[in-house]
Enzyme design. Structure first.
Site, short mmCIF file in Angstrom:
data_model
loop_
_atom_site.label_atom_id
_atom_site.label_comp_id
_atom_site.label_asym_id
_atom_site.label_seq_id
_atom_site.Cartn_x
_atom_site.Cartn_y
_atom_site.Cartn_z
N GLU B 80 0.84 -1.20 0.00
CA GLU B 80 0.00 0.00 0.00
C GLU B 80 0.86 1.24 0.00
OE1 GLU B 80 -2.11 0.84 3.89
OE2 GLU B 80 -2.12 -1.33 3.82
N CYS B 112 -3.06 -5.00 3.99
CA CYS B 112 -1.91 -5.80 4.41
C CYS B 112 -1.87 -7.19 3.79
CB CYS B 112 -1.87 -5.92 5.93
SG CYS B 112 -1.76 -4.32 6.73
N HIS B 234 -1.41 -12.68 10.32
CA HIS B 234 -1.08 -11.27 10.14
C HIS B 234 -0.85 -10.64 11.51
CE1 HIS B 234 -0.62 -7.33 8.72
NE2 HIS B 234 -1.75 -6.87 9.24
#
Ligand code: ZN
Lengths: 131, 347
Positions: B80, B112, B234
């Site tokens: 990003e 993400c 994550h």
């Protein structure tokens, strides 16, 4: 630098593509199209340098143009590549880390940015080659 | 069998302690570090960005295993923080690894999880026989507004995966995803920093999607958490993946190796790819790895991976820096220098 010139030089900037004289074995980086030793008898081919070398000499730059001001003090060095060519380059390390003979290797970095709306020039710099 | 041919990681050498950021903003450092489980985070050098991370990580992957770069027919960079709004990062990577011009390339964005989305695309291209190798990269120089909660964790780094069928070091047995339209985190075009839904971001965002994809994977494979040697989730901070793992029945021991956020920070698209790289650095043939990414907005990609003998005899892991060795070589910055590094002070 013009956009066109940067684009033409991408192979040497990104991948250290120089030339080699197959007659005498000399490697040229930046590339040369004629071997100054063999002249007309030289046979020039493309050659990718390994990116390994050592610091021949260096200076610590405490003042810099606006473009590089944020990086000062930084190390500007003449690096002798293992193929024999010499390049003037930034060595990314603290000023008190660098020494003559320091082994270095190439890394991919931003060389400069044309303002906030122009081209980002990528290319090769060097870092200490430590295990 | 489709899988990982080789992999490489890149983490910049600079760090800032979370307590140093807290000091500047007059916040309680112990409370923040304790709440997030993050002690320090990686900071890019002046001349680094997502493209340089992507190139260095991919070159490290290719140093570990001899892969003909002209056989790489696709490069996907998930991030990003692509350096250009218009002009792909993936072409710079393709050029810098010698894969151009006979290749396809694109940049991915999915908060993400753009890196794992790239791995899935690469798996499809390779499995269908369209090409021998495809490269998927997750890399970011994450942005957090000065003083915002995100600033304590927004970090920098990335990892690259060469995907192929030919003697993989780890077979990807299966992948599946869980996706919905959930406004937990966003950044509008032209804005420097993202915004987030605060507390909202946990339950309907991270936990719903991570457990959604993970449970689907366990059901699809007929496995239970104890069947895996390692698991990586994550890691926007250390508490979310620990809580998510516990909800699913994974043990702290299983997630320990891949939980690198305490010393790295949140590398956004780089987070799961780097956590998986840390596991592959340590893995032995036969090890089974459970992977679940998360991207706000929102979605999760899960992977079931089995390490093969090729990790011992087809690649030389020592030819690229391990995640652990890179984390160990930290140079610490104070906030003033850090702010200049991040370009927060515009001179
Ligand atoms: Zn010659």
């Amino acid at each position: 630098m013009t956009v066109a010139r940067f684009w033409r030089e991408i192979p040497q900037r990104y991948n250290m593509v120089g030339t080699k004289c197959e007659t005498c074995g000399r490697v040229f980086f930046p590339p040369r199209s004629v071997c100054p030793h063999c002249r007309r008898n030289g046979k020039i081919v493309e050659y990718k340098c390994s990116g390994k070398g050592k610091v021949l000499t260096f200076s610590i730059l405490n003042s810099a143009s606006e473009q590089y001001a944020e990086m000062k003090p930084y190390v500007l060095a003449i690096v002798e590549l293992e193929e024999g060519s010499r390049v003037t380059t930034q060595v990314i390390c603290e000023p008190d880390e660098v020494f003559i003979g320091m082994p270095v290797k190439s890394v991919f970095r931003v060389l400069d940015r044309e303002g906030s709306d122009g081209i980002i020039h990528y290319g090769t710099k060097f870092v200490p080659d430590v295990v | 069998m489709v899988g990982i041919i080789t992999y490489g990681a890149y983490i910049p050498r600079y760090r800032i302690k979370i307590e140093e950021i807290a000091r500047v903003w007059g916040a309680n450092a112990a409370e923040i570090t304790g709440g997030l489980g993050v002690i320090e985070k990686a900071v890019p050098d002046y001349d680094e960005n997502t493209a340089t991370f992507a190139v260095e990580a991919t070159r490290s992957a290719l140093a570990r295993r001899s892969v003909d770069p002209t056989e790489i027919k696709a490069v996907y960079v998930g991030s990003e923080s692509h350096p250009y709004a218009v002009k792909p990062t993936a072409v710079t990577v393709g050029e810098a690894i010698g894969a151009t011009p006979v290749m396809t390339a694109a940049d991915y964005e999915f908060a993400c999880k753009a890196g794992t989305a790239g791995i899935q695309t690469a798996m499809g291209l390779v499995s269908s026989g369209m090409m021998k190798y495809a490269v998927a990269i997750g890399a970011d120089t994450a942005q957090g507004a000065p003083g915002d909660a995100l600033e304590y964790t927004a970090a920098a780094g990335g990892a690259a995966y060469v995907i192929g069928n030919d003697d993989p070091i780890a077979v990807i047995n299966h992948t599946c995803s869980f996706t919905s339209d959930t406004p937990d985190f966003w950044r509008r075009e032209g804005e420097d920093y993202p915004r987030h839904g605060g507390r909202f971001s946990g339950d309907p965002g991270y936990f719903k999607h991570v457990t959604g994809a993970a449970k689907m994977m366990l059901a699809d494979m007929g496995t239970k958490p104890s069947d895996y040697d390692y698991a990586v989730f994550h890691q926007p901070n250390a508490t979310f993946p620990q809580k998510g793992a516990a909800m699913l029945g994974f043990t702290p021991e299983q997630i320990k190796t891949g939980l690198i956020v305490p010393r790295l920070g949140n590398t956004y698209s780089g987070a799961v790819p780097l956590g998986l790289a840390a596991i592959l650095d340590a893995a032995k043939p036969g090890d089974r790895i459970f992977v679940t990414s998360y991207g706000s907005g929102a979605g999760s990609d899960a992977f079931d991976i089995t390490v093969t003998d090729a990790i011992l005899n087809k690649i030389d892991r020592s030819k690229g820096p391990s995640v652990e060795s890179t984390l160990a070589k930290a140079k610490y910055l104070d906030y003033a220098v850090y702010a200049r590094h991040k370009g927060k002070i515009k001179v």
